[in-house]
Design a protein around this motif. Structure first.
Motif, short mmCIF file in Angstrom:
data_model
loop_
_atom_site.label_atom_id
_atom_site.label_comp_id
_atom_site.label_asym_id
_atom_site.label_seq_id
_atom_site.Cartn_x
_atom_site.Cartn_y
_atom_site.Cartn_z
N LEU A 63 35.24 39.56 29.91
CA LEU A 63 36.48 38.93 30.35
C LEU A 63 36.43 38.59 31.84
CD1 LEU A 63 39.06 41.07 28.37
CD2 LEU A 63 38.52 38.65 28.00
N GLU A 64 35.78 39.45 32.61
CA GLU A 64 35.62 39.18 34.04
C GLU A 64 34.67 38.00 34.26
OE1 GLU A 64 34.48 41.56 38.17
OE2 GLU A 64 34.02 42.49 36.25
N ARG A 65 33.56 37.99 33.54
CA ARG A 65 32.58 36.90 33.65
C ARG A 65 33.20 35.55 33.30
NH1 ARG A 65 29.25 37.75 29.33
NH2 ARG A 65 30.59 36.30 28.24
N ASP A 66 34.06 35.54 32.29
CA ASP A 66 34.68 34.29 31.84
C ASP A 66 35.91 33.91 32.65
OD1 ASP A 66 32.72 34.07 29.91
OD2 ASP A 66 33.97 34.84 28.29
N GLY A 67 36.30 34.75 33.60
CA GLY A 67 37.41 34.41 34.50
C GLY A 67 38.79 34.80 34.01
N PHE A 68 38.88 35.66 32.99
CA PHE A 68 40.17 36.09 32.48
C PHE A 68 40.72 37.32 33.20
CE2 PHE A 68 38.21 34.04 28.70
CZ PHE A 68 39.11 33.00 28.57
N VAL A 69 39.81 38.11 33.76
CA VAL A 69 40.18 39.39 34.37
C VAL A 69 39.49 39.52 35.73
CG1 VAL A 69 39.83 41.92 34.13
CG2 VAL A 69 40.55 40.58 32.17
N THR A 70 40.19 40.14 36.67
CA THR A 70 39.55 40.50 37.94
C THR A 70 39.41 42.01 37.98
OG1 THR A 70 41.66 40.62 39.11
CG2 THR A 70 40.46 38.54 39.24
N ARG A 71 38.37 42.44 38.64
CA ARG A 71 38.09 43.87 38.81
C ARG A 71 38.15 44.13 40.31
NH1 ARG A 71 33.28 46.88 39.84
NH2 ARG A 71 33.29 48.89 38.76
N THR A 72 39.03 45.05 40.70
CA THR A 72 39.19 45.38 42.12
C THR A 72 38.80 46.83 42.33
OG1 THR A 72 41.03 43.82 42.28
CG2 THR A 72 40.80 45.44 44.05
N VAL A 73 37.86 47.05 43.25
CA VAL A 73 37.42 48.40 43.60
C VAL A 73 38.06 48.76 44.93
CG1 VAL A 73 35.45 49.89 44.07
CG2 VAL A 73 35.23 48.02 42.41
N TYR A 74 38.76 49.89 44.96
CA TYR A 74 39.40 50.37 46.18
C TYR A 74 38.51 51.42 46.81
CZ TYR A 74 43.46 47.93 44.42
OH TYR A 74 44.32 46.95 43.95
N ALA A 75 38.21 51.24 48.08
CA ALA A 75 37.32 52.15 48.81
C ALA A 75 38.08 53.42 49.17
CB ALA A 75 36.79 51.47 50.07
N GLN A 76 38.02 54.35 48.28
CA GLN A 76 38.62 55.66 48.51
C GLN A 76 37.80 56.67 47.73
OE1 GLN A 76 42.47 54.41 46.84
NE2 GLN A 76 42.23 55.97 45.28
N VAL A 77 38.06 57.93 47.96
CA VAL A 77 37.32 58.98 47.28
C VAL A 77 38.29 59.73 46.38
CG1 VAL A 77 35.91 61.05 47.56
CG2 VAL A 77 35.71 59.16 49.19
N PRO A 78 38.03 59.77 45.08
CA PRO A 78 37.02 59.00 44.36
C PRO A 78 37.41 57.52 44.31
CG PRO A 78 38.40 60.15 42.78
CD PRO A 78 38.87 60.56 44.16
N PRO A 79 36.42 56.64 44.09
CA PRO A 79 36.72 55.21 44.04
C PRO A 79 37.73 54.92 42.92
CG PRO A 79 34.36 55.58 44.05
CD PRO A 79 35.01 56.91 43.90
N ARG A 80 38.61 53.99 43.19
CA ARG A 80 39.60 53.58 42.19
C ARG A 80 39.31 52.14 41.83
NH1 ARG A 80 45.63 51.92 42.95
NH2 ARG A 80 44.76 51.34 44.94
#
Length: 120
Positions: A63-80
């Motif tokens: 879904l991310e590859r096809d542009g339907f979903v975005t994945r957001t990584v938040y720089a925190q411990v543990p990563p979110r």
């Protein structure tokens, strides 16, 4: 007469793969689960009963590859990490919601046909 540029009835047409993606049961359920807004992986796994971690990961990546979903990584411990529908993904909600509502509305009728077929 010119050929239709995207014809899912043609074996080699990329639109057929797109229909496979958006018609996949996990895609339908994940898009619905993302309706309220950004979700973490564990929340999606809990919402979409029966999906394995592997299948959820694969479906989200597609879904991310096809542009339907975005994945957001938040720089925190543990990563979110959160997943959210894009504008393109949100445009899928109405037709998929209609399909879901149709399934709910007609489930009794389908069940009756299945029961009759099993009894025959």
């Amino acid at each position: 007469m010119s050929a239709i540029p995207w014809d899912p009835y043609r074996l080699d047409c990329p639109s057929r793969r797109l229909l496979d993606r958006i018609g996949d049961r996990w895609t339908v359920l994940i898009v619905g689960a993302l309706d309220p807004g950004p979700q973490r992986f564990s929340a999606l796994a809990a919402r979409v009963g029966g999906i394995s971690q592997k299948m959820l990961t694969q479906t989200l990546r597609s879904l991310e590859r096809d542009g339907f979903v975005t994945r957001t990584v938040y720089a925190q411990v543990p990563p979110r990490v959160e997943y959210e529908l894009t504008t393109l993904g949100r445009s899928l909600q109405e037709p998929l919601r209609a399909l879901e509502e149709w399934a709910i509305a007609h489930m009794d009728e389908v069940s009756a046909h299945r029961d009759a077929a099993a009894s025959a």
